[in-house]
Design an enzyme around this catalytic site. Sequence first.
Site, mmCIF file in Angstrom:
data_model
loop_
_atom_site.group_PDB
_atom_site.id
_atom_site.type_symbol
_atom_site.label_atom_id
_atom_site.label_comp_id
_atom_site.label_asym_id
_atom_site.label_seq_id
_atom_site.Cartn_x
_atom_site.Cartn_y
_atom_site.Cartn_z
ATOM 1 N N HIS A 196 6.110 -4.793 12.244
ATOM 2 C CA HIS A 196 5.478 -3.471 12.116
ATOM 3 C C HIS A 196 5.244 -2.838 13.490
ATOM 4 O O HIS A 196 4.170 -2.310 13.788
ATOM 5 C CB HIS A 196 4.160 -3.595 11.331
ATOM 6 C CG HIS A 196 3.696 -2.293 10.738
ATOM 7 N ND1 HIS A 196 2.765 -1.498 11.359
ATOM 8 C CD2 HIS A 196 4.018 -1.654 9.598
ATOM 9 C CE1 HIS A 196 2.541 -0.426 10.614
ATOM 10 N NE2 HIS A 196 3.291 -0.495 9.546
ATOM 11 N N ASP B 91 -0.368 -4.218 6.426
ATOM 12 C CA ASP B 91 -0.971 -3.408 7.499
ATOM 13 C C ASP B 91 -2.465 -3.672 7.495
ATOM 14 O O ASP B 91 -3.137 -3.480 6.475
ATOM 15 C CB ASP B 91 -0.745 -1.913 7.239
ATOM 16 C CG ASP B 91 0.667 -1.459 7.564
ATOM 17 O OD1 ASP B 91 1.539 -2.333 7.733
ATOM 18 O OD2 ASP B 91 0.893 -0.231 7.651
ATOM 19 N N ASP C 256 5.895 4.352 4.802
ATOM 20 C CA ASP C 256 6.785 3.381 5.462
ATOM 21 C C ASP C 256 6.842 2.058 4.710
ATOM 22 O O ASP C 256 7.566 1.146 5.115
ATOM 23 C CB ASP C 256 6.380 3.158 6.932
ATOM 24 C CG ASP C 256 4.934 2.754 7.124
ATOM 25 O OD1 ASP C 256 4.084 3.180 6.318
ATOM 26 O OD2 ASP C 256 4.642 1.997 8.076
ATOM 27 N N HIS C 257 6.109 1.959 3.583
ATOM 28 C CA HIS C 257 6.121 0.714 2.809
ATOM 29 C C HIS C 257 6.676 0.894 1.396
ATOM 30 O O HIS C 257 6.837 -0.076 0.676
ATOM 31 C CB HIS C 257 4.718 0.103 2.747
ATOM 32 C CG HIS C 257 4.249 -0.311 4.103
ATOM 33 N ND1 HIS C 257 4.250 -1.616 4.537
ATOM 34 C CD2 HIS C 257 3.819 0.431 5.159
ATOM 35 C CE1 HIS C 257 3.826 -1.664 5.786
ATOM 36 N NE2 HIS C 257 3.562 -0.433 6.188
ATOM 37 N N HIS D 161 1.246 3.903 2.021
ATOM 38 C CA HIS D 161 1.799 4.623 3.161
ATOM 39 C C HIS D 161 3.321 4.582 3.018
ATOM 40 O O HIS D 161 3.900 3.543 2.665
ATOM 41 C CB HIS D 161 1.351 3.988 4.486
ATOM 42 C CG HIS D 161 -0.067 4.345 4.842
ATOM 43 N ND1 HIS D 161 -0.875 3.556 5.622
ATOM 44 C CD2 HIS D 161 -0.820 5.427 4.494
ATOM 45 C CE1 HIS D 161 -2.069 4.137 5.758
ATOM 46 N NE2 HIS D 161 -2.047 5.268 5.081
ATOM 47 N N HIS E 269 0.854 -1.199 0.000
ATOM 48 C CA HIS E 269 0.000 0.000 0.000
ATOM 49 C C HIS E 269 0.880 1.236 0.000
ATOM 50 O O HIS E 269 2.107 1.135 0.088
ATOM 51 C CB HIS E 269 -0.972 -0.020 1.175
ATOM 52 C CG HIS E 269 -0.366 0.106 2.533
ATOM 53 N ND1 HIS E 269 0.571 -0.771 3.021
ATOM 54 C CD2 HIS E 269 -0.558 1.024 3.530
ATOM 55 C CE1 HIS E 269 0.908 -0.420 4.253
ATOM 56 N NE2 HIS E 269 0.246 0.670 4.585
ATOM 57 N N HIS F 214 -7.252 -1.840 5.859
ATOM 58 C CA HIS F 214 -6.435 -0.723 6.313
ATOM 59 C C HIS F 214 -7.141 0.588 5.973
ATOM 60 O O HIS F 214 -8.194 0.579 5.337
ATOM 61 C CB HIS F 214 -5.063 -0.843 5.641
ATOM 62 C CG HIS F 214 -3.975 -0.106 6.347
ATOM 63 N ND1 HIS F 214 -3.888 0.010 7.712
ATOM 64 C CD2 HIS F 214 -2.874 0.559 5.864
ATOM 65 C CE1 HIS F 214 -2.822 0.701 8.023
ATOM 66 N NE2 HIS F 214 -2.190 1.052 6.934
HETATM 67 ZN ZN LIG Z 1 2.873 0.729 7.868
HETATM 68 ZN ZN LIG Z 2 -0.158 1.606 6.519
#
Ligand SMILES: [Zn+2]
Ligand SMILES: [Zn+2]
Length: 300
Positions: free
Chosen positions: A267, A209, A65-66, A63, A61, A139
Amino acid sequence: MLAVTILGNNSAIPAFGRHPTAQAVITLEQTFLVDCGEGTQMQMNNYKIRHSRVNHIFISHLHGDHYFGLIGLLTTMGLLGRKVELHLYAPPQLIDVINLQFKVSDSHLPYQLHFHPLNGDDLLFEDKKIRISSFKVFHRIDCWGFLFHEKRFLRKIDAQKANRYNIPLSFYENLHRGEDYLTPGNTLIPNAELTVEGPHATSYAYCADTGYNELVSEKVRGVDVMYHEATYLHEFEDRAHARFHSTSKQAAMVAQKAGAKRLLLGHFSSKYEELDDFKTEACTIFPQTELAIEGVTYLI
Ligand SMILES: [Zn+2]
Ligand SMILES: [Zn+2]
């Protein structure tokens, strides 16, 4: 052989030496990169994950951080002279982000990038050894998990028995596939008399997530190893719910309902320096729980 090396196990921001999410799913033939948080290419260097083995990248996805490490990795692959095509499986909007980044820097990749937009619960990749599919999770924005299934191994021939029955070599392929053998004298030798089961075909689920939802367990039923996020400990169940994340206990419940053999937790929120409580809490529900620790390779 299926294994996963953890390159990043933290959520949102780097903290306590932990990096945003990335994992390398490794087979004998190649490496599949799953998510690519900031710093992933440095982590690949640290843990000897070779670029040349990576031909498929999966982004769960959008976000940051990915995927904030993706453009750096794609660029580095180009600077190192990559010519082999690369397949990227990701939410549809990511191609606009990539194109804009390359456009404003007037950069061009010297290799072909094939973009495969994620959609629903779909088969993404298949070869003789492995099948990889996506599944939707729950999510705040569209998010997908990925399921890696080794294909069933062929049966192993017991050479002594095959010799005893004078099975011709030309029939060995059929034996591997489970066929019985009919002798010239019309005697049927059952396959089970001549072969034994091949190695167990393993499976790995990356659940990305997600808020707690029992439907996730339906989608990964019976996997050998399930990675599930555990952003918070049980005390922050309300916060986890509000932010579409899960707690350690919720991850354990999903693993239990899925009938998974083992659970990997990751995570982790940057509010936690120590991680042991995640394992302790999850083990009260699902004892076969391990923490996903960066640099560790888990055999599936
Ligand atoms: Zn994340
Ligand atoms: Zn996320």
